[in-house]
Enzyme design. Structure first.
Site, short mmCIF file in Angstrom:
data_model
loop_
_atom_site.label_atom_id
_atom_site.label_comp_id
_atom_site.label_asym_id
_atom_site.label_seq_id
_atom_site.Cartn_x
_atom_site.Cartn_y
_atom_site.Cartn_z
CE LYS A 160 7.83 7.76 -4.16
NZ LYS A 160 8.35 7.17 -5.42
CG ASP B 229 5.47 -3.21 -4.89
OD1 ASP B 229 6.08 -4.28 -5.01
OD2 ASP B 229 5.97 -2.18 -4.42
CG ASN B 230 7.89 -0.54 -7.56
OD1 ASN B 230 7.10 0.07 -6.85
ND2 ASN B 230 9.10 -0.86 -7.15
N GLY C 68 6.72 7.66 6.50
CA GLY C 68 5.82 8.31 5.57
C GLY C 68 6.41 9.49 4.83
NE ARG D 177 1.15 1.60 -6.73
CZ ARG D 177 2.31 2.26 -6.69
NH1 ARG D 177 3.43 1.61 -6.94
NH2 ARG D 177 2.35 3.53 -6.40
NE ARG E 130 8.78 6.52 -0.35
CZ ARG E 130 9.98 6.85 -0.78
NH1 ARG E 130 10.66 7.79 -0.16
NH2 ARG E 130 10.51 6.24 -1.82
N GLY F 263 0.82 -1.21 0.00
CA GLY F 263 0.00 0.00 0.00
C GLY F 263 0.85 1.25 0.00
CG ASP G 168 6.53 3.60 -7.32
OD1 ASP G 168 6.11 4.76 -7.25
OD2 ASP G 168 5.95 2.64 -6.79
#
Length: 498
Positions: free
Chosen positions: A123, A262-263, A136, A193, A103, A100, A272
């Protein structure tokens, strides 16, 4: 009496037209959370007016302080609906059940005057329910790298998220050492993603997999809505977009560094930017990520990793299709990647014919470049000036090779191929300069910009942003950026903390 007093121009918040479609999904897809501004003073490090225009905002009509207040999270438009997206993913080949946005916060979705929709994501904007043991936050160093590289990729014609601005702060953030914090505002049509599907498949929440697939089709692949097999067609589209994306990376010499699922963008965007790198000396096994101890994400492994990641996505979509349908979609990847990559490489060499002989010509040039440690970008740019006359010496090109005879042997075959195609040197030169960039974002260039920015001099960030918007032009006043990198550039290391 009619009031004829001039109307004030709209504020920044009024100029942004939010249409938050992702926030209409059930809350299991995200957590609602507001940005947490730094307590220390904020300042604008750099601002990208071209991206502001994509949002339908005239940047000249807004006070920079308004952008600082927005991006820092101090002043949010009333109709944005901030949230952190839930996803999982395979990191370095191992499944992590919940990741998830740890940050990053999706501020909202803005629709411009042309009907195009863009996420605005902050971000480094503070803790979210997915931060795990993190803080974060992002640091100035990493935000500058992503800010510059995402715009460099756009300038190269490679699908990518875009960078709107960086807001810096004097707040201290600890990574491997104490650094100053910053927030990057980036935009994309979507931040969904591969891992957004994986998390619900692994939780056996197959209804959520379908709901997310329906959402992606409706908002990003609407032509598939009437397809007889919409979910199979969706997987096929993602396979095709991913194959073309990674072929473009390979052709330009770009290494992502952390190709976790996830990227990986469901839209085929470069997503990312952490320990990325543009290859300098041609090394097929180039590893840009100092944290990648086993070379899983080395440059020459990227095409295979793209397919591996697609397999994980296909697995997550299995509740919506048969195994045979998923396998058939995946089988489209390799031939499409090879076709697109070879077409790009032929264009880089200015070749019109595409056959076994020209493919061998490409392969042999790369082998000679590797053996002679030739700079990838500089060689292909210089090759546009190759003189095909039989008596031409092509001294500049020859001097890039330690073993000049290796170049001479290859050049004879190249010259013969150009003559066979009746290639005109002037026309070929113009075409090759349109596909072989003169400028890339080398790590040392980013490091110089970072070092200056940490002294509150942001001029180099803006200078590089301007240069990398059009990397194919000559820019004679900035030609030194196309020279061989300095000796100290080899000492730069980037890792997952980058």
């Amino acid at each position: 009496m009619t009031n004829t007093a001039p109307q004030s121009p709209p504020t920044l918040q009024q100029s942004l037209c939010f249409d938050n479609t992702f926030a209409r999904l059930p809350q299991r897809f995200y957590s609602r959370v507001n940005p947490t501004p730094f307590e220390a003073p904020h300042h604008l490090v750099s601002f990208n007016p071209a991206v502001a225009a994509l949002l339908g905002v005239d940047p000249e009509r807004n006070d920079p302080q308004a952008w600082i207040d927005l991006i820092s999270g101090r002043s949010l438009p009333a109709d944005c609906e901030p949230l952190a997206m839930l996803y999982a993913g395979h990191q370095f080949g191992h499944y992590v059940p919940q990741l998830g946005d740890g940050r990053a916060i999706l501020l909202g979705e803005v629709r411009n005057g042309q009907g195009e929709k863009y996420d605005i994501q902050l971000k480094g904007s503070g803790l979210t329910p997915y931060s795990r043991s993190g803080d974060g936050r992002a640091v100035l160093r990493s935000t500058i790298r992503e800010y510059l590289c995402s715009e460099a990729m756009h300038g190269l014609g490679i699908p990518t998220t875009r960078a709107l601005a960086i807001v810096g702060s004097d707040a201290e953030v600890y990574r491997e050492q104490i650094e100053t914090g910053a927030i990057l505002a980036r935009i994309a049509p979507s931040h969904v993603r591969f891992g957004s599907f994986e998390v619900f498949y692994r939780r056996q929440q197959h209804d959520a997999v379908k709901q997310l697939a329906d959402y992606v089709i409706e908002h990003h692949y609407p032509a598939l809505a009437t397809h007889s097999q919409p979910y199979v067609a969706l997987l096929e589209e993602v396979v095709q977009h991913t194959a073309r994306l990674i072929a473009r990376w390979q052709a330009v010499g770009f290494a992502h560094g952390v190709l976790n699922t996830d990227n990986m963008s469901i839209l085929g965007l470069t997503l990312d930017y952490g320990p990325f790198g543009f290859m300098e000396q041609y090394q097929p096994g180039y590893i840009c990520n100092h944290s990648d101890f086993h070379g899983r994400y080395a440059f020459d492994q990227q095409p295979g990793i793209g397919l591996w990641n697609l397999n994980q996505l296909a697995q997550a979509l299995i509740p919506l299709m048969s195994v045979e349908q998923a396998q058939a979609a995946l089988e489209q990847y390799e031939p499409l990647f090879v076709e697109h990559y070879l077409a790009l490489m032929h264009a880089k060499l200015g070749l019109r014919e595409n056959n076994d002989d020209t493919a061998q010509l490409i392969s042999d040039l790369l082998a000679a470049m590797q053996a002679n440690q030739v700079d990838y970008t500089r060689l292909f740019r210089a090759l546009g000036d190759f003189d095909s006359h039989p008596q031409a010496s092509n001294t500049i090109l020859r001097d890039m090779f330690v073993e000049r005879e290796a170049f001479d042997s290859w050049a004879q075959r190249y010259r013969k191929q150009l003559q066979q195609e009746q290639s005109d040197d002037a026309s070929r030169r113009e075409a090759m300069r349109g596909v072989n960039p003169k400028y890339i974002l080398r790590n040392y260039m980013a490091q110089i910009a970072i070092d200056k920015a940490q002294q509150n001099d942001f001029s180099e960030v803006d200078r590089l942003l301007e240069l990398l918007r059009d990397p194919f032009a000559e820019h004679p006043q900035m030609a030194h950026y196309a020279a061989e990198p300095p000796d100290w550039a080899d000492q730069i290391e980037v890792s997952c903390s980058s």
